[in-house]
Design a protein around this motif. Structure first.
Motif, PDB file in Angstrom:
ATOM      1  N   ARG A 126      45.521  83.858  -6.834  1.00 40.10           N
ATOM      2  CA  ARG A 126      44.329  84.110  -6.028  1.00 40.10           C
ATOM      3  C   ARG A 126      44.462  83.435  -4.666  1.00 40.10           C
ATOM      4  N   PHE A 129      46.727  85.241  -2.176  1.00 41.28           N
ATOM      5  CA  PHE A 129      46.122  86.394  -1.517  1.00 41.28           C
ATOM      6  C   PHE A 129      45.016  85.991  -0.556  1.00 41.28           C
ATOM      7  N   PHE A 133      45.170  87.006   3.329  1.00 42.61           N
ATOM      8  CA  PHE A 133      44.099  87.794   3.937  1.00 42.61           C
ATOM      9  C   PHE A 133      43.483  87.027   5.109  1.00 42.61           C
ATOM     10  N   GLU A 157      38.672  93.104   3.056  1.00 37.65           N
ATOM     11  CA  GLU A 157      38.644  94.421   2.410  1.00 37.65           C
ATOM     12  C   GLU A 157      39.689  95.358   3.033  1.00 37.65           C
ATOM     13  N   LYS A 160      43.042  94.368   1.735  1.00 37.48           N
ATOM     14  CA  LYS A 160      43.181  94.786   0.337  1.00 37.48           C
ATOM     15  C   LYS A 160      43.430  96.290   0.248  1.00 37.48           C
ATOM     16  N   ALA A 163      47.029  96.768   1.021  1.00 37.68           N
ATOM     17  CA  ALA A 163      47.981  96.258   0.021  1.00 37.68           C
ATOM     18  C   ALA A 163      47.880  96.987  -1.314  1.00 37.68           C
ATOM     19  N   ALA A 164      46.663  97.470  -1.650  1.00 32.93           N
ATOM     20  CA  ALA A 164      46.438  98.021  -2.993  1.00 32.93           C
ATOM     21  C   ALA A 164      47.397  99.165  -3.372  1.00 32.93           C
ATOM     22  N   PRO A 165      47.630 100.156  -2.474  1.00 30.72           N
ATOM     23  CA  PRO A 165      48.526 101.244  -2.887  1.00 30.72           C
ATOM     24  C   PRO A 165      49.963 100.772  -3.121  1.00 30.72           C
ATOM     25  N   TYR A 167      50.890  97.695  -4.238  1.00 33.49           N
ATOM     26  CA  TYR A 167      50.917  97.026  -5.538  1.00 33.49           C
ATOM     27  C   TYR A 167      50.711  98.000  -6.691  1.00 33.49           C
ATOM     28  N   PHE A 168      49.910  99.033  -6.465  1.00 30.73           N
ATOM     29  CA  PHE A 168      49.677 100.034  -7.505  1.00 30.73           C
ATOM     30  C   PHE A 168      51.003 100.680  -7.903  1.00 30.73           C
ATOM     31  N   LEU A 188      45.808 105.148   5.273  1.00 34.27           N
ATOM     32  CA  LEU A 188      44.706 105.119   4.327  1.00 34.27           C
ATOM     33  C   LEU A 188      43.709 104.013   4.689  1.00 34.27           C
ATOM     34  N   ALA A 192      39.838 104.634   6.085  1.00 31.80           N
ATOM     35  CA  ALA A 192      38.709 104.065   5.349  1.00 31.80           C
ATOM     36  C   ALA A 192      37.888 103.136   6.247  1.00 31.80           C
ATOM     37  N   ALA A 197      33.945 102.513   5.418  1.00 35.00           N
ATOM     38  CA  ALA A 197      33.976 102.263   3.968  1.00 35.00           C
ATOM     39  C   ALA A 197      34.409 100.832   3.643  1.00 35.00           C
ATOM     40  N   LEU A 198      34.754 100.060   4.679  1.00 36.71           N
ATOM     41  CA  LEU A 198      35.252  98.708   4.420  1.00 36.71           C
ATOM     42  C   LEU A 198      34.401  97.657   5.131  1.00 36.71           C
TER      43      LEU A 198
END
Lengths: 201, 201
Positions: A126, A129, A133, A157, A160, A163-165, A167-168, A188, A192, A197-198
């Motif tokens: 945690r 990250f 960030f 946000e 994240k 990074a999310a795609p 790590y996915f 992406l 967003a 959206a963020l």
């Protein structure tokens, strides 16, 4: 007797021992996984007597958490290209480069092996990250100032979303992670953010 | 002798044994992790003799892969609300509900415990996702038909964009996963798709 000869003799040698132990911990994690990691194995690989290790690290949990925290302190360059689109591309590319290089693979193995649920390790993860960030916040602040992103865009946000795609793919689908992954992740996150959206909750 | 009394006696009993063994495999994974999972432990928990297990599953790797494949066949409702925004919201909400319920936690533990790197398990995990993405394709096709999304939007990329932030929280940051997570994931995926960032490569 043997333990005496391995004891750190000087100030300054401490940092060297720590580096060797961190490197050995990560190498053991990558090779054997957390379940099979032992303080003895790390000591052997680091060329340090195990009593030296036990003097600084109470158990393998703290060894792993400490090695992780150290690894996360790696310098991640913060881009300032003058445009949020290319800043995000740069960030996504460094992330992809890092996570596909040996050191990044070590980080991934360390964070998501059987050690993932160990409280000290989860906490270290945690912090890795949060720290990353936080350091990228100026990128978003500058974009908001330039009018490229809506007021109230949450830097954390946005990072994240970027990074999310990546790590996915690394952790979930196992799809290849490459330049196109970075490009898509940047677009992406940008789309967003522009759509609002963020924003901060 | 003992093994005789546990041998499946009828057609039909086979499915029951399989269900019991799958449930026991997931329960053992959640409780003990992959490293500590044994065929004997699964047999004991399922109330089935271990020779019965060995007749169907060569080793614990195939046990885990098979239990995973079965779990992934869970019915995920495919929404058709007439608008892509509410369809994506529905999808994100079911994902969040599923991954925070006990069965989803079992799935997560099974897929990302020490078993994550076992080839059979990695392959089963890929199939889980491929299957799930395939089933949601009509949602995207209908949105393109209605003119809500650009032609050429990749259904699988859209679903990944929706799922990635949820898994990122579950697996990486450990942030809470709730209704707001679902709402944000849906908006993020929608914004990216509208901007054309999720077109087929």
């Amino acid at each position: 007797m043997d333990s005496e000869s391995h004891r750190p003799r000087q100030v300054g040698r401490g940092a060297k021992v720590r580096d060797a132990v961190h490197a050995a911990t990560l190498a053991e994690l990558v090779e054997k996984g957390y379940a099979a990691l032992t303080v003895e194995g790390v000591a052997l690989r680091a060329g340090v007597h195990k009593t030296t290790l036990y003097r600084r690290w109470a158990d393998r949990e703290s060894l792993v958490a400490d090695a992780l925290a150290d690894l996360s302190a790696m310098d991640v360059p913060i881009p300032d290209t003058g445009s949020i689109e290319s800043d995000l591309r740069e960030l996504a590319r460094s992330l992809v480069r890092m996570m596909t290089a040996p050191k990044g693979r070590a980080l991934l193995a360390a964070m998501f092996s059987g050690a993932a649920d160990v409280p000290g390790v989860a906490e270290a993860r945690r912090q890795v990250f949060d720290d990353r960030f936080r350091r990228a916040e100026p990128v978003v602040a500058r974009a908001v100032e330039r009018g490229e992103l809506p007021e109230g865009t949450d830097p954390s946000e946005l990072l994240k979303a970027l990074a999310a795609p990546v790590y996915f793919r690394l952790l979930v689908t196992g799809d290849p992670v490459d330049e196109i992954t970075a490009e898509r992740a940047a677009l992406l996150a940008l789309a967003a953010a522009r759509a609002g959206a963020l924003r901060r909750r």
